[in-house]
Structure formats: C-alpha cells, structure tokens
Design a protein around this motif. Structure first.
Motif, PDB file in Angstrom:
ATOM      1  N   TYR A 131       0.851  -1.196   0.000  1.00  0.00           N
ATOM      2  CA  TYR A 131       0.000   0.000   0.000  1.00  0.00           C
ATOM      3  C   TYR A 131       0.879   1.235   0.000  1.00  0.00           C
ATOM      4  O   TYR A 131       1.713   1.426   0.890  1.00  0.00           O
ATOM      5  CB  TYR A 131      -0.913   0.012   1.232  1.00  0.00           C
ATOM      6  CG  TYR A 131      -1.837   1.220   1.276  1.00  0.00           C
ATOM      7  CD1 TYR A 131      -2.971   1.272   0.476  1.00  0.00           C
ATOM      8  CD2 TYR A 131      -1.572   2.299   2.123  1.00  0.00           C
ATOM      9  CE1 TYR A 131      -3.822   2.374   0.510  1.00  0.00           C
ATOM     10  CE2 TYR A 131      -2.418   3.396   2.162  1.00  0.00           C
ATOM     11  CZ  TYR A 131      -3.540   3.427   1.349  1.00  0.00           C
ATOM     12  OH  TYR A 131      -4.366   4.526   1.371  1.00  0.00           O
ATOM     13  N   ASP A 133      -8.929  -9.887   2.606  1.00  0.00           N
ATOM     14  CA  ASP A 133      -9.854  -9.144   1.757  1.00  0.00           C
ATOM     15  C   ASP A 133      -9.082  -7.934   1.231  1.00  0.00           C
ATOM     16  O   ASP A 133      -9.060  -6.880   1.862  1.00  0.00           O
ATOM     17  CB  ASP A 133     -11.068  -8.717   2.580  1.00  0.00           C
ATOM     18  CG  ASP A 133     -12.039  -7.828   1.797  1.00  0.00           C
ATOM     19  OD1 ASP A 133     -11.820  -7.614   0.581  1.00  0.00           O
ATOM     20  OD2 ASP A 133     -12.997  -7.328   2.424  1.00  0.00           O
ATOM     21  N   ARG A 134      -8.430  -8.096   0.091  1.00  0.00           N
ATOM     22  CA  ARG A 134      -7.557  -7.036  -0.429  1.00  0.00           C
ATOM     23  C   ARG A 134      -8.322  -5.736  -0.640  1.00  0.00           C
ATOM     24  O   ARG A 134      -7.890  -4.662  -0.228  1.00  0.00           O
ATOM     25  CB  ARG A 134      -6.932  -7.477  -1.762  1.00  0.00           C
ATOM     26  CG  ARG A 134      -5.944  -8.622  -1.639  1.00  0.00           C
ATOM     27  CD  ARG A 134      -5.476  -9.061  -3.018  1.00  0.00           C
ATOM     28  NE  ARG A 134      -4.798  -7.992  -3.719  1.00  0.00           N
ATOM     29  CZ  ARG A 134      -3.481  -7.817  -3.728  1.00  0.00           C
ATOM     30  NH1 ARG A 134      -2.703  -8.654  -3.076  1.00  0.00           N
ATOM     31  NH2 ARG A 134      -2.940  -6.813  -4.395  1.00  0.00           N
ATOM     32  N   GLU A 135      -9.466  -5.829  -1.285  1.00  0.00           N
ATOM     33  CA  GLU A 135     -10.249  -4.619  -1.586  1.00  0.00           C
ATOM     34  C   GLU A 135     -10.713  -3.946  -0.304  1.00  0.00           C
ATOM     35  O   GLU A 135     -10.640  -2.713  -0.171  1.00  0.00           O
ATOM     36  CB  GLU A 135     -11.443  -4.975  -2.467  1.00  0.00           C
ATOM     37  CG  GLU A 135     -12.258  -3.766  -2.894  1.00  0.00           C
ATOM     38  CD  GLU A 135     -13.393  -4.128  -3.828  1.00  0.00           C
ATOM     39  OE1 GLU A 135     -14.239  -3.243  -4.100  1.00  0.00           O
ATOM     40  OE2 GLU A 135     -13.448  -5.295  -4.291  1.00  0.00           O
ATOM     41  N   ILE A 185      -7.670  -2.231   1.417  1.00  0.00           N
ATOM     42  CA  ILE A 185      -7.262  -1.009   0.704  1.00  0.00           C
ATOM     43  C   ILE A 185      -8.258   0.117   0.955  1.00  0.00           C
ATOM     44  O   ILE A 185      -7.870   1.268   1.195  1.00  0.00           O
ATOM     45  CB  ILE A 185      -7.113  -1.286  -0.800  1.00  0.00           C
ATOM     46  CG1 ILE A 185      -5.917  -2.218  -1.051  1.00  0.00           C
ATOM     47  CG2 ILE A 185      -6.931   0.020  -1.580  1.00  0.00           C
ATOM     48  CD1 ILE A 185      -5.803  -2.705  -2.478  1.00  0.00           C
ATOM     49  N   ASN A 186      -9.547  -0.203   0.916  1.00  0.00           N
ATOM     50  CA  ASN A 186     -10.573   0.823   1.176  1.00  0.00           C
ATOM     51  C   ASN A 186     -10.454   1.373   2.592  1.00  0.00           C
ATOM     52  O   ASN A 186     -10.621   2.585   2.816  1.00  0.00           O
ATOM     53  CB  ASN A 186     -11.969   0.237   0.958  1.00  0.00           C
ATOM     54  CG  ASN A 186     -12.273  -0.009  -0.509  1.00  0.00           C
ATOM     55  OD1 ASN A 186     -11.651   0.600  -1.389  1.00  0.00           O
ATOM     56  ND2 ASN A 186     -13.222  -0.890  -0.791  1.00  0.00           N
TER      57      ASN A 186
END
Length: 351
Positions: A227, A318-320, A323-324
């Motif tokens: 990130y 949970d990558r998404e 990131i969120n």
C-alpha cells in the motif's frame, strides 16, 4: 550433507545460531546439529543470566576450541535482527555463518499471535518487548527455516504454513525435518546457504516495499499487499484502522504488516509501522525540519516516505476491503489541501 573444513578461517570462530519460539524443539535441534557437525554447543541456559546475551554468546564462542566452531542456541528474548547486526560486525571475534529458525509446525502461526511480553534479565517492565515482535525476527532474518512436528499437520495446512513462511522470509531456505537422526541429509552445504549479511534486506515486507517481491511457494490463502499513498494518516481514523487489523473477521488474518508511515498529528516525523498478530508498535525513525519543503515536488529531498509505504502479509485477506479501509484512514482531499498548519490545528481541536 553439510561439509566441514577442519581448518578454522582467520575471520573469527564460526558460529551457527539456532533460534525459535519453542525452547524444547530449539534445544533438541541445536544439540543434534552440534553433534553431527562436531561443533561445541552453547545453550540458552548458559546465556540466561547475561545482561547482553548476544555479547555473552560471542564471548563463549570466541573461546571455543573445536576446529569447526560452535552451534549456539539463542534465548527467546533476543531479536535475530540485533543478533545479526552485532555478530556480523567485521570486528567481532566470531563469524556468523547462518541463522537456523526451528518452527514447530503445529504452532507456527499461533506463536505469532501471542500477547505476552519479554522483560530483560534485570530490566524494568517498561523496557519489555512484545514476544511476537521478537519472534517474527526469528523467521524474517533466518537463512534456514526447519519445520519440526509437521507429520500430523493436514496437508493443506502445511502447504499454507510453508507459503506464509516463504512470504515472511523469502531469502530463507525451508526444510521439513522428519527425524533428528537424519537431519544431516536435510541441510544444504554451508557455502550454499545464502551469504549471511546483516545489511541485506531479508524480511518479506522490505521486498514488498522495494517492489522486488518474488515468491516460489504459493497458496491461495496467503496474500501479500503493498500500500502506497502520499497522504498522512488522520490520527483518529488510523487508531480505528489498527483495531480493525487486529480483528481476524474484518479483513481476514493480517499476520504481518510493516513499513513507514506519517500521521498528520506529527507529519514531519516518519514512523516505523511494526505490526505482528495482535501487537502493534509505531516508532520514529526520521525527522524533517521543513514539512512544506518535503511536500514541494521540485525540492531536492529523499525521505523514507511522504505518506504511507506499507506491506501486508496474511491469510484469506480481503484485499479490496483492506485497501478501502486504508484509504479512509488517510486525510481527505479537503484535509490534505489545507496543509500542515491546518493539520496541527485540527489535532489541537481533537484534544
């Protein structure tokens, strides 16, 4: 098989360090390794009373008469990063040939989620270090990882553990040990072990930050995420994010996250983000005198990071979602454009 040369090199007494979170497995392995290699054994019991165990290990090894050198079983409380830095010094009386991390496959992941603290021999409780932050260095700075007690672990779980260890320590070789009596056949020749260099970036998270991350052991459950964001964290929202990282049901299981970050409340300070399991540490590593100059794209500056430069390694991530959550924790457009002076005023209001 490990080959040995009876002639002692002039660079210091050879040492193989054996580390790990399970004392019984670590000692058993070190004892047998010393016997096979015809080296003198130095145990953690001999180092237990020392104020500085690494210095004591070096002193005892320097006095070893065995031509092949020593095998040293290192106590739990010693960071392998510190061990490597001190014993790899050119002026050291010993020569660190490698670090072997013994991992009990039945407890491999659980050991990184322990929440107890290690207190120095005669130190004040305020100097204690979280065990998990020390334990992760055993894996990340190992040149060889040996798995014991793996026979009863389900095949899928073992594959996941192997992939996780490889992501955490991509330069380490990994071996499954079936029987101590046969351990000599599971180890490579010493010259074939990647040259031990204390300045080499061994941990997987450093490879992720450098965008040079390559893995050769894969498992669908193991994920690595980098990130990168130019904005500082909002202090309150970062605090909330850290709590979310500790909850396995939120983003999956974040086993390890590390890197460099900035928080708006002290935006001229670059912090070292250091998280393992359920323990988080944030320590300053550099200070910028002129934050406005740092944010000037034409300025001649080379900071560790302007905002966030973080690596995440975990299981079923949970990558998404992760990131969120990170995006929500940094300053918004309006907050960022207001500039450092406004960030400082904002923090005052929060207090």
């Amino acid at each position: 098989m490990i080959s040995q040369d009876n002639a002692r090199p002039s660079a210091g007494v050879p040492m193989l360090a054996v580390v790990g979170t399970r004392p019984d497995a670590r000692l058993e392995y070190a004892t047998e390794l010393a016997r096979i290699l015809n080296r003198q054994l130095v145990t953690s019991f001999q180092l237990r009373a020392a104020e500085e165990p690494v210095a004591e290990a070096s002193r005892l090894t320097a006095a070893v008469k065995a031509p092949a050198g020593a095998v040293v079983e290192i106590p739990d409380r010693v960071s392998t990063a510190d061990l490597a830095a001190e014993l790899s010094s050119p002026v050291s009386a010993t020569r660190l040939e490698g670090v072997i991390c013994v991992v009990d496959a039945a407890h491999g992941v659980q050991d990184l989620f322990r929440e107890d603290y290690l207190v120095p021999r005669s130190g004040h409780p305020s100097t204690a270090t979280a065990r998990s932050l020390v334990s992760i260095t055993h894996v990340e700075y190992a040149s060889l990882i040996v798995l014991v007690n793996w026979e009863d672990v389900a095949t899928d779980e073992l594959r996941t553990l192997l992939a996780l260890l490889h992501h955490l320590s991509p330069l380490a070789r990994i071996r499954l040990l079936e029987d101590l009596a046969d351990m000599g056949h599971t180890l490579p020749d010493l010259p074939a072990i990647p040259g031990y260099d204390a300045h080499l970036d061994r941990p997987g998270w450093t490879k992720l930050l450098a965008r040079g991350f390559e893995t050769f052991i894969h498992d669908d459950r193991v994920t690595a995420l980098h990130y990168d964001c130019a904005r500082p964290f909002h202090p309150v929202r970062m605090h909330e994010l850290v709590h979310e990282l500790m909850s396995p049901e939120r983003f999956g299981t974040v086993v390890r996250s590390a890197g460099y970050c900035r928080v708006a409340s002290s935006a001229n300070v670059t912090g070292h983000w250091n998280h393992v399991g359920k323990v988080m540490a944030l320590s300053p590593v550099s200070l910028d005198d002129d934050l406005e100059l740092l944010l000037d794209p034409w300025a001649d500056t080379d900071p560790l990071t302007v905002g966030q430069n973080l690596a995440f390694i975990g299981l079923d991530l949970d990558r998404e979602g992760l990131i969120n959550a990170l995006d929500r924790a940094v300053l918004t457009d309006e907050e960022f454009l207001a500039g450092p002076s406004a960030w400082a005023e904002q923090v005052k209001r929060l207090r």
